[in-house]
Design a protein around this motif. Structure first.
Motif, PDB file in Angstrom:
ATOM      1  N   ASN A  68       0.896  -1.186  -0.010  1.00 46.40           N
ATOM      2  CA  ASN A  68       0.056  -0.139  -0.008  1.00 46.40           C
ATOM      3  C   ASN A  68       0.800   1.162   0.162  1.00 46.40           C
ATOM      4  O   ASN A  68       0.582   2.049  -0.769  1.00 46.40           O
ATOM      5  CB  ASN A  68      -0.972  -0.221   1.248  1.00 46.40           C
ATOM      6  CG  ASN A  68      -2.037   1.046   1.067  1.00 46.40           C
ATOM      7  OD1 ASN A  68      -2.261   1.308  -0.039  1.00 46.40           O
ATOM      8  ND2 ASN A  68      -2.444   1.528   2.080  1.00 46.40           N
ATOM      9  N   MET A  69       1.822   1.266   0.862  1.00 43.50           N
ATOM     10  CA  MET A  69       2.807   2.542   0.592  1.00 43.50           C
ATOM     11  C   MET A  69       3.511   2.566  -0.510  1.00 43.50           C
ATOM     12  O   MET A  69       3.797   3.817  -1.027  1.00 43.50           O
ATOM     13  CB  MET A  69       3.893   2.240   2.087  1.00 43.50           C
ATOM     14  CG  MET A  69       3.237   2.290   3.504  1.00 43.50           C
ATOM     15  SD  MET A  69       2.390   3.986   3.732  1.00 43.50           S
ATOM     16  CE  MET A  69       3.944   5.024   3.457  1.00 43.50           C
ATOM     17  N   LEU A  70       3.900   1.435  -1.151  1.00 44.81           N
ATOM     18  CA  LEU A  70       4.590   1.809  -2.583  1.00 44.81           C
ATOM     19  C   LEU A  70       3.461   2.268  -3.707  1.00 44.81           C
ATOM     20  O   LEU A  70       3.718   3.000  -4.271  1.00 44.81           O
ATOM     21  CB  LEU A  70       5.008   0.455  -2.771  1.00 44.81           C
ATOM     22  CG  LEU A  70       6.128  -0.177  -2.234  1.00 44.81           C
ATOM     23  CD1 LEU A  70       6.570  -1.561  -2.611  1.00 44.81           C
ATOM     24  CD2 LEU A  70       7.436   0.440  -2.578  1.00 44.81           C
TER      25      LEU A  70
ATOM     26  N   ILE B  33      -6.406  12.006  -0.967  1.00 50.93           N
ATOM     27  CA  ILE B  33      -5.452  11.586   0.130  1.00 50.93           C
ATOM     28  C   ILE B  33      -5.772  11.640   1.374  1.00 50.93           C
ATOM     29  O   ILE B  33      -5.529  10.802   2.256  1.00 50.93           O
ATOM     30  CB  ILE B  33      -4.239  12.197  -0.325  1.00 50.93           C
ATOM     31  CG1 ILE B  33      -3.694  11.801  -1.531  1.00 50.93           C
ATOM     32  CG2 ILE B  33      -3.039  11.910   0.818  1.00 50.93           C
ATOM     33  CD1 ILE B  33      -3.045  10.478  -1.685  1.00 50.93           C
ATOM     34  N   ILE B  34      -6.637  12.740   1.822  1.00 55.64           N
ATOM     35  CA  ILE B  34      -6.942  13.176   3.239  1.00 55.64           C
ATOM     36  C   ILE B  34      -8.166  12.080   3.384  1.00 55.64           C
ATOM     37  O   ILE B  34      -7.943  11.576   4.561  1.00 55.64           O
ATOM     38  CB  ILE B  34      -7.471  14.567   3.248  1.00 55.64           C
ATOM     39  CG1 ILE B  34      -6.287  15.454   3.082  1.00 55.64           C
ATOM     40  CG2 ILE B  34      -8.208  14.583   4.599  1.00 55.64           C
ATOM     41  CD1 ILE B  34      -5.385  15.307   4.171  1.00 55.64           C
ATOM     42  N   ASP B  35      -9.182  11.662   2.708  1.00 57.38           N
ATOM     43  CA  ASP B  35      -9.903  10.706   2.833  1.00 57.38           C
ATOM     44  C   ASP B  35      -9.342   9.384   3.286  1.00 57.38           C
ATOM     45  O   ASP B  35      -9.602   8.730   4.028  1.00 57.38           O
ATOM     46  CB  ASP B  35     -10.782  10.412   1.749  1.00 57.38           C
ATOM     47  CG  ASP B  35     -11.819  11.625   1.526  1.00 57.38           C
ATOM     48  OD1 ASP B  35     -11.980  12.510   2.541  1.00 57.38           O
ATOM     49  OD2 ASP B  35     -12.652  11.847   0.410  1.00 57.38           O
ATOM     50  N   LEU B  36      -8.347   8.960   2.203  1.00 56.01           N
ATOM     51  CA  LEU B  36      -7.463   7.725   2.543  1.00 56.01           C
ATOM     52  C   LEU B  36      -6.895   7.447   3.644  1.00 56.01           C
ATOM     53  O   LEU B  36      -6.892   6.582   4.679  1.00 56.01           O
ATOM     54  CB  LEU B  36      -6.653   7.362   1.340  1.00 56.01           C
ATOM     55  CG  LEU B  36      -5.754   6.236   1.427  1.00 56.01           C
ATOM     56  CD1 LEU B  36      -6.620   5.112   1.155  1.00 56.01           C
ATOM     57  CD2 LEU B  36      -4.725   6.222   0.579  1.00 56.01           C
ATOM     58  N   LEU B  37      -6.152   8.813   4.171  1.00 59.74           N
ATOM     59  CA  LEU B  37      -5.451   8.636   5.508  1.00 59.74           C
ATOM     60  C   LEU B  37      -6.569   8.469   6.597  1.00 59.74           C
ATOM     61  O   LEU B  37      -6.234   7.928   7.759  1.00 59.74           O
ATOM     62  CB  LEU B  37      -4.792   9.896   5.714  1.00 59.74           C
ATOM     63  CG  LEU B  37      -3.527  10.082   4.764  1.00 59.74           C
ATOM     64  CD1 LEU B  37      -2.923  11.779   4.806  1.00 59.74           C
ATOM     65  CD2 LEU B  37      -2.416   9.213   5.170  1.00 59.74           C
TER      66      LEU B  37
ATOM     67  N   LEU C 117      -7.044   4.791   6.849  1.00 61.02           N
ATOM     68  CA  LEU C 117      -5.961   4.356   7.447  1.00 61.02           C
ATOM     69  C   LEU C 117      -5.752   4.630   9.029  1.00 61.02           C
ATOM     70  O   LEU C 117      -5.370   3.711   9.713  1.00 61.02           O
ATOM     71  CB  LEU C 117      -4.626   4.859   6.808  1.00 61.02           C
ATOM     72  CG  LEU C 117      -4.386   4.402   5.465  1.00 61.02           C
ATOM     73  CD1 LEU C 117      -3.232   4.911   4.823  1.00 61.02           C
ATOM     74  CD2 LEU C 117      -3.972   2.636   5.411  1.00 61.02           C
ATOM     75  N   MET C 118      -6.168   5.565   9.564  1.00 65.76           N
ATOM     76  CA  MET C 118      -6.175   5.942  10.875  1.00 65.76           C
ATOM     77  C   MET C 118      -7.494   5.520  11.566  1.00 65.76           C
ATOM     78  O   MET C 118      -7.439   5.849  12.813  1.00 65.76           O
ATOM     79  CB  MET C 118      -5.689   7.532  11.021  1.00 65.76           C
ATOM     80  CG  MET C 118      -4.518   7.867  10.654  1.00 65.76           C
ATOM     81  SD  MET C 118      -3.918   9.514  10.819  1.00 65.76           S
ATOM     82  CE  MET C 118      -5.333  10.643  11.102  1.00 65.76           C
ATOM     83  N   GLY C 119      -8.377   4.910  10.823  1.00 62.65           N
ATOM     84  CA  GLY C 119      -9.607   4.233  11.586  1.00 62.65           C
ATOM     85  C   GLY C 119     -10.605   5.479  11.894  1.00 62.65           C
ATOM     86  O   GLY C 119     -11.226   5.160  12.871  1.00 62.65           O
ATOM     87  N   LYS C 120     -10.697   6.475  11.083  1.00 65.88           N
ATOM     88  CA  LYS C 120     -11.850   7.588  11.625  1.00 65.88           C
ATOM     89  C   LYS C 120     -12.601   7.924  10.330  1.00 65.88           C
ATOM     90  O   LYS C 120     -12.561   7.435   9.375  1.00 65.88           O
ATOM     91  CB  LYS C 120     -10.715   8.985  11.839  1.00 65.88           C
ATOM     92  CG  LYS C 120     -10.137   8.898  12.935  1.00 65.88           C
ATOM     93  CD  LYS C 120      -9.195  10.230  13.245  1.00 65.88           C
ATOM     94  CE  LYS C 120      -8.486   9.984  14.462  1.00 65.88           C
ATOM     95  NZ  LYS C 120      -8.147  11.295  14.848  1.00 65.88           N
TER      96      LYS C 120
END
Length: 88
Positions: free
Chosen positions: A50-52, A78-82, A85-88
């Motif tokens: 995923n990071m790649l 990107i903000i939505d994805l982050l 990823l952070m569970g919010k």
């Protein structure tokens, strides 16, 4: 296909093999801690892939969008994805 994508595919194929091995371990009744350790290893490979993919996206897609005055949408993605990823 660039290096990031090639390496992501490699990590995904490796994790696929690990997951198949994990399933076999469970079916064989292997020790739970051993199974869990393999699950953690597979998760690590998925995170690496995923990071790649995200690195490739930022270096190519987002950069290109900003060069064509369309970067705001990519930043929102990107903000939505982050957030996910952070569970919010």
């Amino acid at each position: 296909m660039n290096n990031e994508k090639l390496n992501a595919v490699k990590a995904l194929k490796t994790s696929k093999g690990q997951i198949e091995g994990i399933i076999k371990m469970i079916e064989e009744g292997r020790y739970c801690i051993d199974v869990s350790n393999q699950i953690i290893a597979a998760q690590s490979l998925l995170k690496k892939a995923n990071m790649l993919i995200l690195k490739q996206h930022l270096n190519h897609c987002v950069k290109d969008a900003f060069m064509h005055d369309n970067g705001d949408k990519k930043v929102d993605e990107i903000i939505d994805l982050l957030g996910r990823l952070m569970g919010k």
